[in-house]
Motif scaffolding. Structure first.
Motif, short mmCIF file in Angstrom:
data_model
loop_
_atom_site.label_atom_id
_atom_site.label_comp_id
_atom_site.label_asym_id
_atom_site.label_seq_id
_atom_site.Cartn_x
_atom_site.Cartn_y
_atom_site.Cartn_z
N LYS A 287 0.86 -1.18 0.00
CA LYS A 287 0.00 0.00 0.00
C LYS A 287 0.89 1.23 0.00
N ARG A 288 0.77 2.03 -1.05
CA ARG A 288 1.57 3.24 -1.14
C ARG A 288 0.74 4.45 -0.71
N LEU A 289 1.37 5.62 -0.88
CA LEU A 289 0.80 6.83 -0.31
C LEU A 289 -0.62 7.10 -0.77
N LEU A 290 -0.90 6.93 -2.06
CA LEU A 290 -2.20 7.31 -2.61
C LEU A 290 -3.08 6.12 -2.96
N THR A 291 -2.70 4.90 -2.56
CA THR A 291 -3.51 3.73 -2.87
C THR A 291 -4.88 3.85 -2.20
N VAL A 304 -4.94 1.75 -7.57
CA VAL A 304 -4.02 0.85 -6.88
C VAL A 304 -2.63 1.03 -7.49
N SER A 305 -1.62 0.46 -6.84
CA SER A 305 -0.25 0.64 -7.32
C SER A 305 0.28 -0.64 -7.95
N GLY A 306 1.16 -0.48 -8.89
CA GLY A 306 1.83 -1.60 -9.55
C GLY A 306 3.28 -1.24 -9.82
N ILE A 307 4.07 -2.23 -10.19
CA ILE A 307 5.50 -2.04 -10.44
C ILE A 307 5.77 -2.15 -11.93
N TYR A 323 -2.74 2.88 -11.12
CA TYR A 323 -3.59 2.57 -12.26
C TYR A 323 -4.99 2.19 -11.79
N CYS A 324 -5.94 2.31 -12.69
CA CYS A 324 -7.33 1.93 -12.43
C CYS A 324 -7.47 0.46 -12.82
N PRO A 339 5.82 8.37 -8.44
CA PRO A 339 6.53 9.47 -7.79
C PRO A 339 6.11 10.86 -8.25
N PRO A 340 5.94 11.12 -9.56
CA PRO A 340 5.50 12.48 -9.94
C PRO A 340 4.12 12.85 -9.38
#
Length: 452
Positions: A287-291, A304-307, A323-324, A339-340
Motif C-alpha cells: 500500500k503506497r501513499l495514494l492507494t 491501486v499501485s503496480g511495479i 492505475y485503475c 513518484p510524480p
C-alpha cells in the motif's frame, strides 16, 4: 437464544422453553437471536446490538433467554446491559428458564456478573481443548472439517472442474500471466468460492489464497484460531505442520498438484512480491501513499499501485505507478507514474497548509506596521499617565501640562488617521461624524473628543 453448538434439536428445545416462559410471564416475543457466538470477542452480534438499542429506546421491556450465558459470555456485554437497566426509569425484566436477575439491585448484578464470568471460563477451557484437538488432527494428517476448500467436493474428494481451473492457472502464472488476469478470467466464467456471497464472483484475494494453499499438494497446515481472529486471512504457506525431522505432514485426501509443482508455483508468486516500502510483514499487498485515495478521472474508482517491469526505463526512473484496475470494477484505462503524482500531491498539500497557517496568523504578524503603531499608542498613553502624575504632584505647571497633553494628542490623532486603522479616503469624501445622543454629547468617544 443459542449459538448452534447444541445442534438443531437443541436449539428447537431452547426456543420452545423460552416461548413457554414468555407465555407464563404474559410477554410477547419481539425478536430472537440465534447461531451467534456470545464468547468470541471478534464476533459481530447484530441481534445483540439491536436488543441493546431497543432496550435503550424503550421498544422492548426486557430480555428472556434460555440461560444467561446465551445472552453474554463476555463481562463487557453484561456491563452494557447493567448500565441500561440501572438508567431505565420503567420496570424491566431479565428472565431465564433457570430464574430471573434483578439488575437494578446489587445482589442481582453480583449474581449476573458471577454467572457470566463462569460461562466465560467454561468457553475459554472448551476453546483450548478444541484447539488442542485440531492441532492433533493436523499432526496426524487428518483433513480439515467444516466448509469445503476450493477445488474439492468435500474433505477428501476433488472437484474436477475447479481442479482443472487451478491446474490451468498454475501453467499461466508460470508463463508470466498476472494473478489479476487469472482473477478476471475466473470472474468472467462466473467462478464462485465456498465463501463467496450470493450474486458475486470469487475475489482477487481468494484466487491468490487458492493458488498458495498447501492443500493442493497434500501438505497439512494449521492456523491457530487466535491468529485467524486477530489477522483475518493469513498465508497458509507460513503455517505448515512439520514432523520432527522437518518434513511437512502429508494429509489424507486427493491432491491436485504434486509437491514440486506447488512449490514452483509459490516461488513464482513470491518472486513477484515487492519488497519496497509500504508492505507490512507477512503481507502480500503493498500500500503506497495514494492507494485507495487517488481516484480515476474517468470512472471515479480508487487507484491501486503496480511495479513497472524490471529492466525498463520506466522502472529505473519511477519504479511504480498508479492505475485503475478493472478487477476492482474500474474502467482499466488510466495509469500514472507514482513518484510524480505523489510529489504533485505533496506540494499541493503543503501549499494548502502554508496558506492555512498564513490565514491563522494574528493581525500584527500579517502587518508589521500595525504592531509598530500599537506600540507607539501604548507609549503615548503611558506618557499621558506620567504627565497627570507630575501635574498632581505640582511638578508640572498648568501651562507645561497643557502643552505636553496637546503634543501627545496631535501625535495620537496622526496615528489613528493613518492605515491600517483607517482606510484611505477618496478625493472629495469625508469621514462620518460620531452619532450624537439626545443630550447632544457624543455616543462614542474618540481620541479627538478628549479634552483636558
Amino acid at each position: 437464544m443459542g449459538d448452534g453448538r447444541d445442534g438443531r434439536d437443541g436449539i428447537a428445545r431452547q426456543r420452545e422453553d423460552v416461548y413457554d416462559l414468555a407465555t407464563a410471564r404474559g410477554c410477547t416475543v419481539h425478536r430472537e437471536d440465534n447461531d451467534t457466538s456470545a464468547y468470541k470477542r471478534q464476533a459481530r452480534r447484530a441481534g445483540f446490538e439491536e436488543l441493546v438499542f431497543d432496550l435503550d429506546r424503550g421498544v422492548i421491556s426486557g430480555i428472556l433467554a434460555y440461560n444467561i450465558d446465551r445472552i453474554a459470555r463476555q463481562p463487557r456485554d453484561i456491563e452494557r446491559l447493567i448500565d441500561t437497566y440501572e438508567q431505565a426509569r420503567r420496570p424491566m425484566v431479565f428472565g431465564t428458564v433457570a430464574g430471573d436477575y434483578d439488575l437494578t439491585t446489587a445482589d442481582g448484578r453480583f449474581q449476573a456478573r458471577i454467572y457470566v464470568t463462569i460461562a466465560n471460563k467454561f468457553s475459554s477451557d472448551a476453546a483450548r481443548r478444541v484447539s488442542r484437538q485440531k492441532l492433533a488432527d493436523a499432526r496426524d494428517g487428518r483433513p480439515h472439517k467444516g466448509q469445503r476448500a476450493f477445488g474439492w467436493r468435500d474433505a477428501e474428494r476433488i472437484d474436477e472442474r475447479e481442479a482443472e481451473l487451478i491446474r490451468r492457472a498454475r501453467e499461466d502464472v508460470l508463463l508470466g500471466k498476472k494473478v489479476s488476469t487469472v482473477h478476471r478470467e475466473w470472474a468472467e466464467l462466473g467462478v464462485r468460492g465456498p465463501q463467496t456471497p450470493e450474486g458475486k464472483t470469487i475475489g482477487y484475494s481468494s484466487v491468490l489464497y487458492v493458488l498458495r494453499n498447501p492443500r493442493l499438494c497434500g501438505f497439512r497446515s494449521y492456523i491457530p484460531q487466535g491468529v485467524r481472529e486477530r489477522s483475518g486471512r493469513v498465508d497458509p504457506v507460513e503455517w505448515l505442520v512439520e514432523r520432527t525431522d522437518g518434513s511437512p505432514v502429508m494429509g489424507h485426501w486427493q491432491t491436485i498438484l504434486g509437491p514440486e509443482e506447488w512449490r514452483e508455483l509459490v516461488d513464482a508468486l513470491d518472486s513477484r512480491k515487492n519488497s519496497g516500502t509500504g508492505r507490512k510483514r507477512r503481507s502480500t499487498m503493498t500500500k503506497r501513499l495514494l492507494t485507495g485515495i487517488a481516484r480515476c478521472a474517468r470512472c471515479g474508482t480508487g487507484l491501486v499501485s503496480g511495479i513497472y517491469q524490471r529492466g525498463t526505463a520506466s522502472h529505473e526512473r519511477h519504479g511504480y505507478y498508479y492505475y485503475c484496475r478493472a478487477a476492482d470494477g474500474g474502467c482499466g484505462r488510466l495509469s500514472r507514474s507514482g513518484p510524480p503524482v505523489e510529489e504533485y500531491v505533496e506540494q499541493a498539500l503543503l501549499g494548502k497548509f502554508r496558506q492555512r497557517s498564513l490565514d491563522t496568523r494574528t493581525a500584527e504578524e500579517r502587518d508589521p506596521g500595525l504592531a509598530l503603531a500599537k506600540d507607539t499608542l501604548e507609549q503615548i498613553r503611558a506618557a499621558k499617565v506620567e504627565a497627570r502624575r507630575l501635574r498632581a504632584d505640582d511638578l508640572f505647571s498648568l501651562a507645561e501640562f497643557a502643552r505636553e497633553i496637546s503634543r501627545l494628542e496631535v501625535k495620537e490623532r496622526a496615528i489613528w488617521r493613518k492605515p491600517p486603522f483607517l482606510p484611505p479616503l477618496r478625493r472629495g469624501s469625508a469621514r462620518p461624524l460620531p452619532v450624537s445622543s439626545a443630550s447632544g454629547t457624543s455616543a462614542r468617544s474618540t481620541p479627538s473628543a478628549i479634552r483636558y
